[in-house]
Design an enzyme around this catalytic site. Structure first.
Site, PDB file in Angstrom:
ATOM      1  N   GLU B  49      -2.830 -68.433  55.584  1.00  0.00           N
ATOM      2  CA  GLU B  49      -2.615 -68.931  56.944  1.00  0.00           C
ATOM      3  C   GLU B  49      -3.970 -69.038  57.607  1.00  0.00           C
ATOM      4  OE1 GLU B  49      -0.075 -66.564  59.359  1.00  0.00           O
ATOM      5  OE2 GLU B  49       1.602 -66.715  57.964  1.00  0.00           O
ATOM      6  N   ASP B  60      -0.605 -63.201  70.702  1.00  0.00           N
ATOM      7  CA  ASP B  60      -1.510 -62.432  69.858  1.00  0.00           C
ATOM      8  C   ASP B  60      -2.052 -61.203  70.569  1.00  0.00           C
ATOM      9  OD1 ASP B  60      -1.790 -63.757  67.244  1.00  0.00           O
ATOM     10  OD2 ASP B  60      -2.352 -65.484  68.468  1.00  0.00           O
ATOM     11  N   TYR B 175       9.427 -67.205  58.224  1.00  0.00           N
ATOM     12  CA  TYR B 175       8.514 -66.118  58.605  1.00  0.00           C
ATOM     13  C   TYR B 175       9.283 -65.174  59.512  1.00  0.00           C
ATOM     14  CZ  TYR B 175       4.045 -64.064  60.291  1.00  0.00           C
ATOM     15  OH  TYR B 175       3.000 -63.221  60.603  1.00  0.00           O
TER      16      TYR B 175
END
Lengths: 407, 262
Positions: B49, B60, B175
């Site tokens: 990734e 994040d 994912y």
């Protein structure tokens, strides 16, 4: 652009105003966003919710606040009759409380006990901390470190009210960065926490919901102007960061074609320098859950905004404003830091009203256009908040000459 | 067959899970980042990734936020990210590359043109954190037309009612974001991961990779016992930031993943 039958029907069921709005959030948040939407829909249909909201606005916030004819500003400008909508007289000193009352009732309905919010000038933070105190809820406020420094009185008010103020140091440490950290908190505490967004931005349903709660401003103006002058106002002027005070004033009048509507963005040091005028200097993009006009570079990286007013220091704007801009129903202009500071002083000296630096942008634009308008032109300027919090910023801007020794 | 499908078919024959590694493109600079990227497969990364740097990485944690800031300061952009993929492809035709990031730079590029340019550069999949199924229609058809997989994120908040909505767009692999939170913070318990993977498998036949909060070879091995892949991002990025040897960590993680089912 074609003329629409109504400008008041949006957003569509997916939260879009034309191409703007939407729900651009992390998947972790989507179920909760959908839950907020369903809860708000149910609340809107519940007369008991509306009754409690109205009751708190009257008895706790102090509404309706006056639509005040400003005789000395009017005489100074020598043209249009200028009226100030006195949101500064609300409990906590700004329009922000209207929305906070609505959303805290919704959060309680959803069974949430922990409230988070972002704040720029601190007005929304104070309003959020206030309703959390009133309803006995835990309150965490994200505020940029830069803003904490320039809005210290509001920081202390939040603390007194029992809120935890978390300084945000990423980016330029202003409103945009505070919103990033609030979203990070929400993703991490999604089960327990309600995010009380302070402006008409973010993922659907926030832009529409905050607008609905703020529309009390325009609804009152319509009734008050009718009582005082027997007719509609001719123009409305309000400042815009995210744009909630403006949307609250504008929305009830969008379908009254005779009413000229003007939103005033922050031009900071000037449009060719650092500024916060998203519509004038930006282009459509996606940030903080919605598509809207953003200050950004060619690569789609978000630019740092600048305004002397912490509440306008944001590189985006509510999506409905972007749509009203493209449909041309609302005119969007901008005012520099210096012009706002001059208007702040003018209003203070002539009317004995200390306006927030945010609201001073609206007054500054009124000062530009009122002189050329006829004497029977009725202009409403939204005095969205009071300026006590800005006194030290002003002293600094004036080089400490006029208010010697204060800073 | 796509590179992603080929890779998972091969791993199935080997009876092991994938190690999926993350770095941010151009962190801390183009040259360092490129050589790290190129060396990942030999160190044991099965899928890579590559983070597209963005000013406002809302999902994040601090490690990847700072990586994005370093990358942008070093001239990182979407254009440079695609150039890095093209350069990688000149040395490696087999290892799938997934771009991960936020929507605005892609929107600024133009979704249709981006899909074509990304495919040309050798990109195999895309993870866009802030493009839930409710908004994905503006990008996914272009990705399909270019042969790029749209890798969907499922989370602890994706219940049995939500999963089909999310999985409707899925291809390549799924994912699973194992914690409700931002990258590089807490870790999920193994039993929570086991249950979540089992639940996702009831809704899809696609491979399921698990990420968020996987820091050590042991954790990666645990995940690799039940999932089709373990994703490690912040831990690698942090080693890089601390001036350590990220490839050593990748080797150790690979050993953990490869030994997990023996």
């Amino acid at each position: 652009m074609q003329s629409l039958n109504t400008y008041r029907a949006g957003p569509d069921e997916r939260g879009h105003f034309g191409i703007f709005g939407g729900r651009y959030v992390a998947e972790t948040l989507m179920p909760l966003i959908l839950e907020v939407e369903a809860a708000y829909k149910a609340a809107k249909a519940d007369p008991a919710f509306e009754a409690e909201f109205r009751s708190l606005l009257e008895h706790y916030v102090g509404r309706p606040n006056p639509l005040y004819f400003a005789p000395r500003l009017t005489a100074e400008f020598g043209g249009a009759k200028v009226f100030l909508k006195r949101e500064d007289l609300n409990h906590t000193g700004a329009h922000k409380i209207n929305n906070c009352i609505g959303q805290i009732l919704l959060a309680r309905r959803m069974g949430k006990q922990r409230i988070i919010a972002e704040t720029g000038a601190g007005q929304h933070g104070v309003a959020t901390a206030t309703v959390c105190a009133l309803f006995g809820m835990q309150c965490v406020i994200y505020m940029g470190a830069t803003d904490i420094e320039r809005q210290m009185p509001n920081v202390y008010r939040m603390k007194l009210l029992g809120a935890e103020v978390r300084p945000v140091t990423s980016g330029a440490a202003t409103l945009k960065d505070a919103m990033n950290d609030a979203l990070r908190d929400w993703v991490s505490n999604v089960e327990t926490t309600y995010y009380l967004i302070g402006t008409v931005a973010g993922p659907h349903p926030y832009p529409a919901m905050v607008r609905d709660f703020q529309s009390v401003i325009g609804d009152e103006v319509r009734a008050q102007m009718h009582k005082q002058e027997g007719r509609l106002p001719d123009s409305l002027v309000a400042c815009i960061g995210g744009g909630s005070n403006a949307m609250g004033l504008f929305h009830p009048f969008l379908d009254d074609a005779s009413v000229r509507i003007i939103g005033v963005e922050a031009a900071g040091h000037g449009l060719d320098k650092a500024h916060a005028a998203s519509l004038t200097g930006g282009r459509p993009g996606v940030l903080h859950g919605n598509r809207t006009y953003l200050l950004q570079d060619a690569d789609g990286q978000i630019a740092e905004a600048h305004s002397i007013s912490a509440g306008l220091d944001y590189p985006g704007i509510g999506p409905e404003h972007s749509w009203l801009h493209e449909t041309k129903r609302v005119e969007y202009v901008s005012v520099t830091d210096d012009e706002a500071v001059a208007a702040f002083q003018l209003c203070t000296r002539l009317e004995g009203i200390i306006p927030a630096l945010e609201s001073s942008h609206a007054i500054a634009h009124a000062a530009k256009i009122a002189p050329a308008l006829p004497k029977d032109h009725l202009m409403v300027v939204n005095l969205s908040g009071r300026g006590d919090k800005d006194v030290s910023t002003i002293a600094k801007a004036l080089g400490d000459v006029h208010l010697g020794g204060l800073v | 067959m796509t590179r992603i499908a080929t890779r998972f078919a091969a791993l199935k024959d080997e009876k092991r899970a994938a190690l999926v590694t993350f770095i941010t493109a151009c962190d801390p600079d183009r040259a360092t980042s490129q050589s790290l990227l190129n060396a990942m497969p030999a160190a044991g990364a099965d899928i890579i990734e590559l983070g597209m740097p963005f000013t406002d990485p809302m999902a994040d944690g601090p490690a990847i936020q700072l990586a994005a800031q370093r990358a942008l300061a070093a001239g990182g952009s979407l254009k440079v990210t695609l150039e890095m993929v093209a350069e990688f492809r000149a040395t490696d035709a087999m290892t799938p590359i997934i771009l991960m990031g936020y929507y605005n730079p892609i929107y600024a590029w133009g979704p249709e043109k981006f899909a074509a340019d990304a495919a040309k550069a050798g990109v195999d999949g895309l993870i866009i954190v802030d493009l839930p199924p409710e908004e994905a229609d503006e990008l996914v058809p272009f990705l399909r037309a270019s042969g790029i997989d749209f890798i969907v994120l499922t989370t602890p908040t994706s219940d049995d009612a939500r999963l089909p909505v999310v999985l409707a767009n899925a291809s390549g692999f799924v994912y699973y974001v194992s914690i409700a939170g931002v990258t590089g913070t807490g870790s999920a318990t193994q039993s929570a991961i086991d249950q979540a993977v089992a639940r996702i498998r009831r809704h899809t036949d696609l491979p399921v990779c698990v990420g968020f909060g996987i820091k050590s070879p042991d954790q990666a091995a645990q995940v690799a016992r039940v999932a089709d892949g373990a994703v490690v991002g912040s831990a690698i990025v942090q080693v890089l930031a601390d001036g350590g040897k990220p490839l050593d960590l990748v080797r150790a993680l690979a050993a953990g993943v490869r030994g997990a089912r023996q």
